[in-house]
Write a protein that holds these residues in place. Structure first.
Motif, PDB file in Angstrom:
ATOM      1  N   GLY A  11       0.841  -1.206   0.000  1.00 56.14           N
ATOM      2  CA  GLY A  11       0.000   0.000   0.000  1.00 56.14           C
ATOM      3  C   GLY A  11       0.866   1.242   0.000  1.00 56.14           C
ATOM      4  N   GLY A  14      -0.279   4.774  -0.833  1.00 57.83           N
ATOM      5  CA  GLY A  14      -1.409   5.310  -0.064  1.00 57.83           C
ATOM      6  C   GLY A  14      -0.977   6.430   0.864  1.00 57.83           C
ATOM      7  N   GLN A  15      -1.961   6.920   1.631  1.00 56.71           N
ATOM      8  CA  GLN A  15      -1.736   8.021   2.582  1.00 56.71           C
ATOM      9  C   GLN A  15      -0.669   7.689   3.611  1.00 56.71           C
ATOM     10  OE1 GLN A  15      -4.645  10.567   4.577  1.00 56.71           O
ATOM     11  NE2 GLN A  15      -5.627   8.575   4.854  1.00 56.71           N
ATOM     12  N   ILE A  16      -0.807   6.536   4.249  1.00 54.21           N
ATOM     13  CA  ILE A  16       0.154   6.169   5.300  1.00 54.21           C
ATOM     14  C   ILE A  16       1.530   5.987   4.675  1.00 54.21           C
ATOM     15  CG2 ILE A  16       0.801   4.389   6.997  1.00 54.21           C
ATOM     16  CD1 ILE A  16      -2.190   3.956   7.522  1.00 54.21           C
ATOM     17  N   GLU A  42       2.401  -2.347  -4.641  1.00 52.98           N
ATOM     18  CA  GLU A  42       1.145  -1.639  -4.911  1.00 52.98           C
ATOM     19  C   GLU A  42       0.364  -2.423  -5.961  1.00 52.98           C
ATOM     20  OE1 GLU A  42      -1.151   0.366  -4.417  1.00 52.98           O
ATOM     21  OE2 GLU A  42      -0.464   1.668  -2.840  1.00 52.98           O
ATOM     22  N   ILE A  43      -0.902  -2.096  -6.072  1.00 52.87           N
ATOM     23  CA  ILE A  43      -1.671  -2.651  -7.171  1.00 52.87           C
ATOM     24  C   ILE A  43      -1.280  -1.891  -8.450  1.00 52.87           C
ATOM     25  CG2 ILE A  43      -3.592  -3.530  -5.804  1.00 52.87           C
ATOM     26  CD1 ILE A  43      -5.102  -0.924  -6.425  1.00 52.87           C
ATOM     27  N   VAL A  87       0.477  -2.577   4.969  1.00 52.36           N
ATOM     28  CA  VAL A  87      -0.349  -1.378   5.186  1.00 52.36           C
ATOM     29  C   VAL A  87      -1.530  -1.349   4.213  1.00 52.36           C
ATOM     30  CG1 VAL A  87      -0.329   1.155   5.191  1.00 52.36           C
ATOM     31  CG2 VAL A  87       1.673  -0.108   6.033  1.00 52.36           C
ATOM     32  N   GLY A  88      -1.311  -1.812   3.008  1.00 52.87           N
ATOM     33  CA  GLY A  88      -2.342  -1.753   1.968  1.00 52.87           C
ATOM     34  C   GLY A  88      -3.515  -2.668   2.284  1.00 52.87           C
ATOM     35  N   ALA A  89      -4.706  -2.143   2.149  1.00 54.65           N
ATOM     36  CA  ALA A  89      -5.909  -2.930   2.376  1.00 54.65           C
ATOM     37  C   ALA A  89      -7.041  -2.286   1.604  1.00 54.65           C
ATOM     38  CB  ALA A  89      -6.233  -2.991   3.862  1.00 54.65           C
ATOM     39  N   ILE A 108      -6.559 -10.375  -0.350  1.00 54.69           N
ATOM     40  CA  ILE A 108      -5.246  -9.715  -0.297  1.00 54.69           C
ATOM     41  C   ILE A 108      -4.314 -10.442   0.665  1.00 54.69           C
ATOM     42  CG2 ILE A 108      -4.051  -7.595   0.408  1.00 54.69           C
ATOM     43  CD1 ILE A 108      -6.581  -6.032  -0.485  1.00 54.69           C
ATOM     44  N   GLN A 112      -0.817 -12.565   0.147  1.00 56.08           N
ATOM     45  CA  GLN A 112       0.430 -12.011   0.691  1.00 56.08           C
ATOM     46  C   GLN A 112       1.042 -12.958   1.719  1.00 56.08           C
ATOM     47  OE1 GLN A 112      -0.228  -7.887   1.787  1.00 56.08           O
ATOM     48  NE2 GLN A 112      -0.645  -7.316  -0.337  1.00 56.08           N
ATOM     49  N   THR A 129      -0.810  -3.263   9.484  1.00 54.74           N
ATOM     50  CA  THR A 129      -1.488  -2.007   9.809  1.00 54.74           C
ATOM     51  C   THR A 129      -2.858  -1.935   9.120  1.00 54.74           C
ATOM     52  OG1 THR A 129       0.608  -0.829  10.133  1.00 54.74           O
ATOM     53  CG2 THR A 129      -1.298   0.525   9.601  1.00 54.74           C
ATOM     54  N   GLY A 130      -2.967  -2.488   7.927  1.00 48.97           N
ATOM     55  CA  GLY A 130      -4.213  -2.432   7.148  1.00 48.97           C
ATOM     56  C   GLY A 130      -5.371  -3.102   7.863  1.00 48.97           C
ATOM     57  N   ASN A 131      -6.507  -2.452   7.862  1.00 46.87           N
ATOM     58  CA  ASN A 131      -7.675  -2.944   8.608  1.00 46.87           C
ATOM     59  C   ASN A 131      -8.540  -3.923   7.831  1.00 46.87           C
ATOM     60  OD1 ASN A 131      -7.497  -1.752  11.161  1.00 46.87           O
ATOM     61  ND2 ASN A 131      -7.971   0.247  10.257  1.00 46.87           N
ATOM     62  N   LEU A 155      -1.188  -3.891  14.404  1.00 46.65           N
ATOM     63  CA  LEU A 155      -0.874  -2.600  15.018  1.00 46.65           C
ATOM     64  C   LEU A 155      -1.949  -2.125  15.997  1.00 46.65           C
ATOM     65  CD1 LEU A 155       1.349  -0.318  14.736  1.00 46.65           C
ATOM     66  CD2 LEU A 155      -0.355   0.895  13.390  1.00 46.65           C
ATOM     67  N   HIS A 187      -8.080  -3.885  17.465  1.00 48.92           N
ATOM     68  CA  HIS A 187      -7.928  -2.502  16.996  1.00 48.92           C
ATOM     69  C   HIS A 187      -9.271  -2.086  16.400  1.00 48.92           C
ATOM     70  CE1 HIS A 187      -6.633   1.124  15.082  1.00 48.92           C
ATOM     71  NE2 HIS A 187      -7.026   0.666  13.916  1.00 48.92           N
TER      72      HIS A 187
HETATM   73  P1  NAI Z   1      -5.077   4.448   1.391  1.00 53.73           P
HETATM   74  O1  NAI Z   1      -6.360   4.007   0.801  1.00 53.73           O
HETATM   75  O2  NAI Z   1      -4.609   5.852   1.239  1.00 53.73           O
HETATM   76  O3  NAI Z   1      -3.901   3.520   0.865  1.00 53.73           O
HETATM   77  C1  NAI Z   1      -4.018   2.135   0.754  1.00 53.73           C
HETATM   78  C2  NAI Z   1      -3.174   1.710  -0.405  1.00 53.73           C
HETATM   79  O4  NAI Z   1      -3.164   0.280  -0.452  1.00 53.73           O
HETATM   80  C3  NAI Z   1      -3.689   2.199  -1.759  1.00 53.73           C
HETATM   81  O5  NAI Z   1      -2.662   2.914  -2.417  1.00 53.73           O
HETATM   82  C4  NAI Z   1      -4.042   0.908  -2.488  1.00 53.73           C
HETATM   83  O6  NAI Z   1      -3.768   0.980  -3.874  1.00 53.73           O
HETATM   84  C5  NAI Z   1      -3.119  -0.084  -1.803  1.00 53.73           C
HETATM   85  N1  NAI Z   1      -3.531  -1.489  -1.956  1.00 53.73           N
HETATM   86  C6  NAI Z   1      -4.779  -2.003  -2.023  1.00 53.73           C
HETATM   87  N2  NAI Z   1      -4.738  -3.309  -2.240  1.00 53.73           N
HETATM   88  C7  NAI Z   1      -3.440  -3.652  -2.291  1.00 53.73           C
HETATM   89  C8  NAI Z   1      -2.766  -4.878  -2.512  1.00 53.73           C
HETATM   90  N3  NAI Z   1      -3.438  -6.014  -2.733  1.00 53.73           N
HETATM   91  N4  NAI Z   1      -1.425  -4.862  -2.518  1.00 53.73           N
HETATM   92  C9  NAI Z   1      -0.749  -3.720  -2.324  1.00 53.73           C
HETATM   93  N5  NAI Z   1      -1.326  -2.526  -2.123  1.00 53.73           N
HETATM   94  C10 NAI Z   1      -2.665  -2.497  -2.108  1.00 53.73           C
HETATM   95  O7  NAI Z   1      -5.181   4.050   2.943  1.00 53.73           O
HETATM   96  P2  NAI Z   1      -4.272   4.529   4.158  1.00 53.73           P
HETATM   97  O8  NAI Z   1      -4.865   5.732   4.752  1.00 53.73           O
HETATM   98  O9  NAI Z   1      -2.849   4.556   3.758  1.00 53.73           O
HETATM   99  O10 NAI Z   1      -4.540   3.327   5.184  1.00 53.73           O
HETATM  100  C11 NAI Z   1      -4.109   2.013   4.899  1.00 53.73           C
HETATM  101  C12 NAI Z   1      -4.761   1.028   5.848  1.00 53.73           C
HETATM  102  O11 NAI Z   1      -4.352   1.274   7.186  1.00 53.73           O
HETATM  103  C13 NAI Z   1      -6.285   1.084   5.854  1.00 53.73           C
HETATM  104  O12 NAI Z   1      -6.767  -0.247   5.910  1.00 53.73           O
HETATM  105  C14 NAI Z   1      -6.594   1.782   7.153  1.00 53.73           C
HETATM  106  O13 NAI Z   1      -7.857   1.434   7.642  1.00 53.73           O
HETATM  107  C15 NAI Z   1      -5.496   1.239   8.025  1.00 53.73           C
HETATM  108  N6  NAI Z   1      -5.211   2.010   9.234  1.00 53.73           N
HETATM  109  C16 NAI Z   1      -4.867   1.309  10.351  1.00 53.73           C
HETATM  110  C17 NAI Z   1      -4.543   1.930  11.521  1.00 53.73           C
HETATM  111  C18 NAI Z   1      -4.155   1.142  12.724  1.00 53.73           C
HETATM  112  O14 NAI Z   1      -3.931   1.761  13.769  1.00 53.73           O
HETATM  113  N7  NAI Z   1      -4.045  -0.176  12.695  1.00 53.73           N
HETATM  114  C19 NAI Z   1      -4.589   3.401  11.610  1.00 53.73           C
HETATM  115  C20 NAI Z   1      -4.920   4.066  10.369  1.00 53.73           C
HETATM  116  C21 NAI Z   1      -5.232   3.376   9.231  1.00 53.73           C
END
Ligand code: NAI
Length: 328
Positions: A11, A14-16, A42-43, A87-89, A108, A112, A129-131, A155, A187
């Motif tokens: 991921g 993505g943002q993180i 990444e995808i 992280v990616g989800a 996913i 992985q 980290t991904g939810n 996480l 979480h």
């Molecule tokens: P985002 O949507 O900005 O980025 C996620 C990225 O993952 C995207 O670029 C997407 O293309 C990529 N992705 C999707 N499927 C994939 C795959 N099969 N292989 C590789 N990459 C893939 O989301 P953001 O904000 O970066 O958050 C990522 C995850 O972290 C979310 O699931 C969010 O809920 C989770 N999260 C967890 C926290 C925790 O404390 N455990 C805190 C904040 C977010």
């Protein structure tokens, strides 16, 4: 040693990822003397954007960044990885049921998990980290039968850090005086931030607060619902703080937690504290050299028991749901 540590991040576009990659590359994870090689997954549609991020990473000229590789094939990107940060989800989108979310992410994390099993280095550690993080970690671990279950964690460090921050603000003390914070369970909104064993300047944190109503009705929901409050304020979910917690968790896991403290990490349960064996649930842990141990012997009062049991029940439900879907 000068051999770079291979850190895989999924991921990555993505943002993180946009915050996390720079923190890893500049040495915040492994220190200024350990070079890192980033392997970014990444995808396909996000690879172009990721190329832009790699241009920026290179433009930082970080002394600790040994190289960057990107791609959409987990078998290639996880090859030789020493640490994988998943992280990616798939985010929950409008109209998506919980089962849809679990199966989208299941696809996913099964893939992985298998790719890590077949291609990662022997010393691989996997942080999710991904939810839904706990259950995604369980899916990845179950699909990686050759990797010890202790090498997977989810996480809850962001929740842990949020709890420290809220307590610090309430008592007007610096965060450095707060020790032994614990997040128990999932979480999710059912998580239990435990002040009964936390310490403030060496004294019991619950007693220092001295206000059960604030604890139950303000502190716990504020920590548990902080993610929603940030979305509301920022118009986007927490990213820099999630990246920072991802770094904190991985750094402490690999390099060790502080001597007079512990950290919260979701790890496979051995049945400690009555938590169902085999689920990935958050505990107080001490870490050293890539290993963790659950802190034993803490007294659990009735209030805590109820909260821990409720969060564990949710995790058991999630486990049963992904079992039903054939993902584990
Ligand atoms: P985002 O949507 O900005 O980025 C996620 C990225 O993952 C995207 O670029 C997407 O293309 C990529 N992705 C999707 N499927 C994939 C795959 N099969 N292989 C590789 N990459 C893939 O989301 P953001 O904000 O970066 O958050 C990522 C995850 O972290 C979310 O699931 C969010 O809920 C989770 N999260 C967890 C926290 C925790 O404390 N455990 C805190 C904040 C977010």
């Amino acid at each position: 040693s000068t051999t770079p540590v291979k850190v895989a991040v999924t991921g990555a576009a993505g943002q993180i990822g946009y915050s996390l990659l720079f923190r890893i590359a500049c040495g915040d994870l492994l220190g200024p003397d350990t070079p890192v090689q980033l392997q970014l997954l990444e995808i396909e549609p996000a690879l172009k954007a990721l190329e832009g991020t790699v241009m920026e990473l290179n433009d930082c000229a970080f002394p600790t960044l040994a190289g960057v590789e990107i791609g959409s094939d987990p078998n290639k990107i996880f090859d030789g990885a020493n640490l994988a940060l998943l992280v990616g989800a798939r985010p929950r989108t409008k109209g998506m049921e919980r089962g849809d979310l679990l199966s989208a992410n299941g696809a996913i994390f099964t893939g992985q998990g298998k790719a890590l099993n077949d291609h990662a280095a022997d010393d691989i550690r996997v942080g999710v980290t991904g939810n839904p993080a706990n259950t995604n970690a369980l899916i990845a671990s179950t699909n990686a039968p050759d990797i010890p279950k202790e090498r997977f964690s989810a996480l809850t460090r962001l929740d842990h850090n949020r709890a420290i921050s809220q307590l610090s603000e309430k008592l007007g003390v610096p965060v450095t005086e707060i020790k032994k914070m614990t997040i128990w369970g999932n979480h999710s909104a059912t998580q239990f931030p435990d002040l009964f064993h936390a310490e403030v300047d060496g004294k019991n944190a619950y007693d220092a607060v001295g206000d059960q109503d604030w604890y139950a009705d303000t502190f716990i929901p504020t920590v548990a619902k902080r993610g929603a409050a940030i979305i509301e304020a920022r118009g986007a979910s927490s990213a820099a703080s999630a990246a920072s917690a991802t770094i904190d968790a991985a750094r402490d896991w690999l390099l060790g937690s502080a001597a007079d403290d512990w950290v919260s990490m979701a790890v496979v349960s051995d049945g400690s504290y009555g938590v169902a064996e085999g689920i990935i649930s958050s505990f107080p842990v001490v870490t050293k050299n890539g290993d963790w141990e659950i802190v034993q012997g803490l007294e659990i009062n009735d209030f805590s028991r109820g909260k821990i049991d409720a969060s564990v029940a949710e995790l058991v439900e999630e486990r049963d749901a992904v079992k039903e879907l054939g993902l584990i």
